[in-house]
Design an enzyme around this catalytic site. Structure first.
Site, PDB file in Angstrom:
ATOM      1  N   ARG A 291      47.404  90.947  13.381  1.00 41.26           N
ATOM      2  CA  ARG A 291      48.791  90.282  14.640  1.00 41.26           C
ATOM      3  C   ARG A 291      48.015  91.120  15.710  1.00 41.26           C
ATOM      4  O   ARG A 291      46.456  91.918  15.149  1.00 41.26           O
ATOM      5  CB  ARG A 291      49.291  91.923  13.814  1.00 41.26           C
ATOM      6  N   ARG A 337      49.671 106.146  25.095  1.00 36.00           N
ATOM      7  CA  ARG A 337      51.281 105.659  25.259  1.00 36.00           C
ATOM      8  C   ARG A 337      52.078 106.649  25.520  1.00 36.00           C
ATOM      9  O   ARG A 337      51.367 107.567  24.915  1.00 36.00           O
ATOM     10  CB  ARG A 337      51.363 105.291  23.104  1.00 36.00           C
TER      11      ARG A 337
END
Lengths: 447, 295
Positions: A291, A337
């Site tokens: 993915r 992040r």
């Protein structure tokens, strides 16, 4: 090209996919849970459908409602993003049963690479190095001989194993007899099966992954590596960068070659990532993610390629249009992040209303986020709320820009990991580019 | 004068089984406890996205009058942790006076037998366990209602963990296990260490049992919104329902077609159709209001 794509995700990645579609002139349909009614991805898509209540199991994983939405709105494809249904081979099959293109690899390849043990076996058939180990052992003596050949420390594991039962770390030959007896007895008691095997224990490795892209015409390229060694104790990635700093040339070549070899062997198409453990210049395949990855923007920055657009183009049956020799990376990119969670409190997720938001900008900075002032962070989902990406001609420039950008960042109402990221950036290990997956397990180095 | 009263116990907050045990003890202080049922697990009534209930029934021999008993039960609820001021709010413990001798009382705030006695599996199943006279009523429950109640074992339950789970996935599994279960003690076994954690009752979290707690004696009619519970195309029944339609029992108002399957939309009982927001032949999303029915 597709006329309309359903985005089966939420948060920043749903926005990211929506942006790629808009630029390609493809209409979009968002899905959302009752908890995400006011979320940004709902506003920015051309159409939006509520598919269930807050808990993901009944909304973002609600396959019948998602497929029904795609059919009602006459979509031709579904982009799963990451997480949720992205690596669900059954979902990919259901999409194709209903005449919808799943934007990702073929269901059979998802299934093959989704099982870690199978994936390791398959890639080793292709000549890719995996963690050395043994088949079922007959005796502690055999264990000692295997361990001697692959080198200590090793892990003794129960073949029927689970939950760490029947597992022992063995540091030298002298420990083997006792560890073997203990592990086999524990495995016998827990699983009624005392059989053991050995795996090499890689101490303090780096976690480095390689991005690949393949089309339906047999074209396959890699887009370099990403160093994802800055991880929380839970193995969640915090900071990623490309290229990996201080990586021996031999290891880098081995990583790229192995990634291509394994992908070609399984007939991989669309975007994928192969994760490796790297110790010195030894490289071991760990797993493949079939993915788009959270950290894909760092690769986009240095290759100047829009990976999500490429995913959509490939799924629509277009050819890559370039070969490996046409690709060259330039500069250095780092991603931090930003999670809504409290680093002071074991990274406990923080839900609530964000009262004020200021995101950084300026040269070399990219922010992918779904936050806005007044947005509510529901308690049901992943805690990541933003990705701050910094680009520079050199690693030093990228770090300086990232530090500047994080200091500009203001998120009020919930605790975030902005401070944690700044702390990590300032450690001598990170600055020197000499760190491994144990960086966050060590005592924090004060700034 | 000695009387016999049946008392229903329910808890869906904190450590539910322990709460029910504490309730038995508190009821015992109001007289003599003659019988107590097993503790049952029942699905939430009405809104389904809330925790399951622990339910039981106690038989009390007492000298208190019905009203004194009711007040004593309410005082016990307060003591056991019900939040004051939130009349229909979440309950650490909920005590209902179900039956008092053979009396039939219909006064403000005191109705005996309890008005919902005949419909609720979580009352009738434990009640029939300690008094066989109620077995026939229990057996007359609709299957779905009877099935929503099951005995709660006191045995250990294991938390499923897969070998390859990351620590984060394990912690999430543990959190789900604790949220959904009723553990009072958790033992975590790892290769090198064992951890045992004793848990205390959690703080109440918002949750309510709307359908059951709704006032039964207020003047204004209750209006229920019938919502779509899947994504599909709505089709009205023929003849099409119209505003003002009244019906005695349940009526099929239309169906939602999705993936080739037709899922009927029911009125969920009798009433008067006060508004129609569903449009025949159009797409509906999850949770979209379709009809409003006054009861």
């Amino acid at each position: 090209m597709f006329r309309k794509v359903l985005i089966a995700n939420r948060g920043e990645i749903a926005l990211r996919i929506n942006r790629a579609c808009q630029e390609l002139g493809v209409a979009t349909v968002a899905i959302f849970s009752e908890a995400d009614r006011d979320s940004l991805h709902v506003r920015q898509a051309d159409e939006a459908f509520c598919v269930g209540p807050g808990p993901a199991g009944r909304s973002y994983l609600n396959i019948p409602n998602i497929i029904s939405t795609a059919l009602i709105t006459r979509c031709d494809a579904i982009h799963p993003g990451y997480g949720f249904l992205a690596e669900n081979a059954r979902f990919a099959e259901i999409c194709s049963d209903h005449g919808l293109t799943f934007i990702g690899p073929k269901p059979s390849v998802i299934a093959l690479m989704g099982d870690k043990a199978t994936a390791k076996r398959v890639v080793s058939e292709a000549g890719v190095a995996t963690t050395p180990g043994s088949d079922v052992l007959a005796s502690p003596e055999e264990a000692q001989s295997v361990a001697r050949s692959i080198g200590y420390p090793v892990l003794l594991k129960a073949t029927a194993g689970g939950g760490g039962r029947g597992m022992r770390v063995v540091r030298d030959a002298a420990e083997m007899q006792r560890a073997y007896a203990g592990a086999t007895a524990e495995a016998e008691a827990s699983f009624k099966d005392g059989r053991l095997y050995i795996e090499k224990l890689i101490v303090a490795p780096r976690h480095i992954e390689v991005q690949v892209l393949g089309d339906d015409f047999g074209n396959l390229v890699h887009l370099g590596e990403r160093d994802c060694s800055v991880q929380k104790p839970s193995h969640q990635k915090v900071i990623e960068e490309t290229p990996a700093p201080n990586l021996p040339a031999r290891a880098r070549t081995a990583l790229h070659d192995m990634a291509l070899r394994a992908s070609r062997y399984v007939g991989y198409t669309n975007a994928g990532t192969l994760e490796f453990l790297v110790a010195g210049d030894e490289v071991y395949f760990m797993e493949m993610n079939t993915r788009i990855q959270v950290e894909h923007p760092v690769t986009e920055m240095v290759y100047n390629i829009d990976l999500v657009k490429e995913q959509i183009r490939i799924a629509a049956g277009e050819s890559l249009g370039y070969a490996q020799r046409d690709l060259a990376a330039r500069g250095h990119a780092i991603e931090c992040r930003i999670n809504a969670e409290d680093p002071q409190n074991h990274f406990a997720p923080a839900a609530g209303m964000v009262s004020k938001v200021v995101f950084p900008g300026g040269p070399g900075i990219r922010v992918d986020t779904h936050l806005y002032a007044g947005a509510t962070i529901p308690p049901y989902y992943d805690s990541m709320v933003a990705k701050v990406v910094a680009f520079g001609d050199t690693r030093e420039v990228a770090i300086a820009r990232m530090e500047r950008a994080l200091r500009e960042t203001l998120i009020e109402g919930v605790s975030t990991t902005v401070g944690l990221c700044l702390d990590i950036l300032s450690t001598p290990e990170f600055r020197d580019g000499r760190y491994d997956i144990e960086l966050l397990l060590k005592e924090p180095t004060p700034r | 004068m000695v009387h016999r009263a049946y008392i229903g116990i329910g808890s869906n907050l904190g450590r539910r089984v322990a709460n029910v045990e504490r309730a038995f003890a508190a009821i015992g202080e109001l007289g003599t406890l003659l019988a107590k049922s097993s503790i049952y697990r029942s699905d939430p009534w009405g809104k389904v996205d809330q925790p399951w209930f622990a339910n039981a029934v106690a038989l009390l021999q007492t000298a208190l009058s019905p009203r004194d008993l009711l007040e004593a039960l309410q005082a016990a609820e307060q003591r056991l942790g019900r939040t004051p001021g939130e009349r229909w709010g979440p309950r650490v413990i909920d005590l209902d006076l179900l039956l008092y001798d053979e009396l039939d009382i219909d006064e403000t705030s005191l109705r005996v037998p309890h008005p919902h006695l005949r419909e609720r599996g979580f009352v009738l199943v434990p009640l029939a366990q300690i008094d066989a006279r109620f077995a026939a009523l229990r057996d007359a429950l609709p299957e779905s209602e009877a099935r929503s109640v099951s005995p709660l074992g006191e045995s250990d339950s294991a938390m499923p963990i897969r070998e390859n789970d990351s620590i984060a996935e394990r912690v999430r599994a543990l959190a789900r296990f604790l949220a959904d279960g009723d553990a009072v003690r958790v033992r975590i076994t790892r290769p090198d260490d064992d951890i045992e954690v004793a848990l205390r009752a959690a703080e109440p979290i918002a949750s309510r049992r709307e359908a059951d707690r709704a006032p039964t004696k207020t003047a204004a009619p209750r209006v229920d919104t019938i919502k779509a519970d899947l994504v599909g195309i709505f089709h009205a029944s023929r003849p099409a329902p119209a505003e003002g339609d009244t019906f005695e029992g349940d009526r099929e108002l239309g169906y939602i077609e999705a993936l080739g399957i037709r899922t009927p939309v029911h009125s969920m009982g009798g009433g008067r159709l006060v508004s129609i927001s569903a449009i025949d032949g159009t797409a509906v999303e999850y949770g979209q209001p379709l009809f409003a029915v006054a009861r």
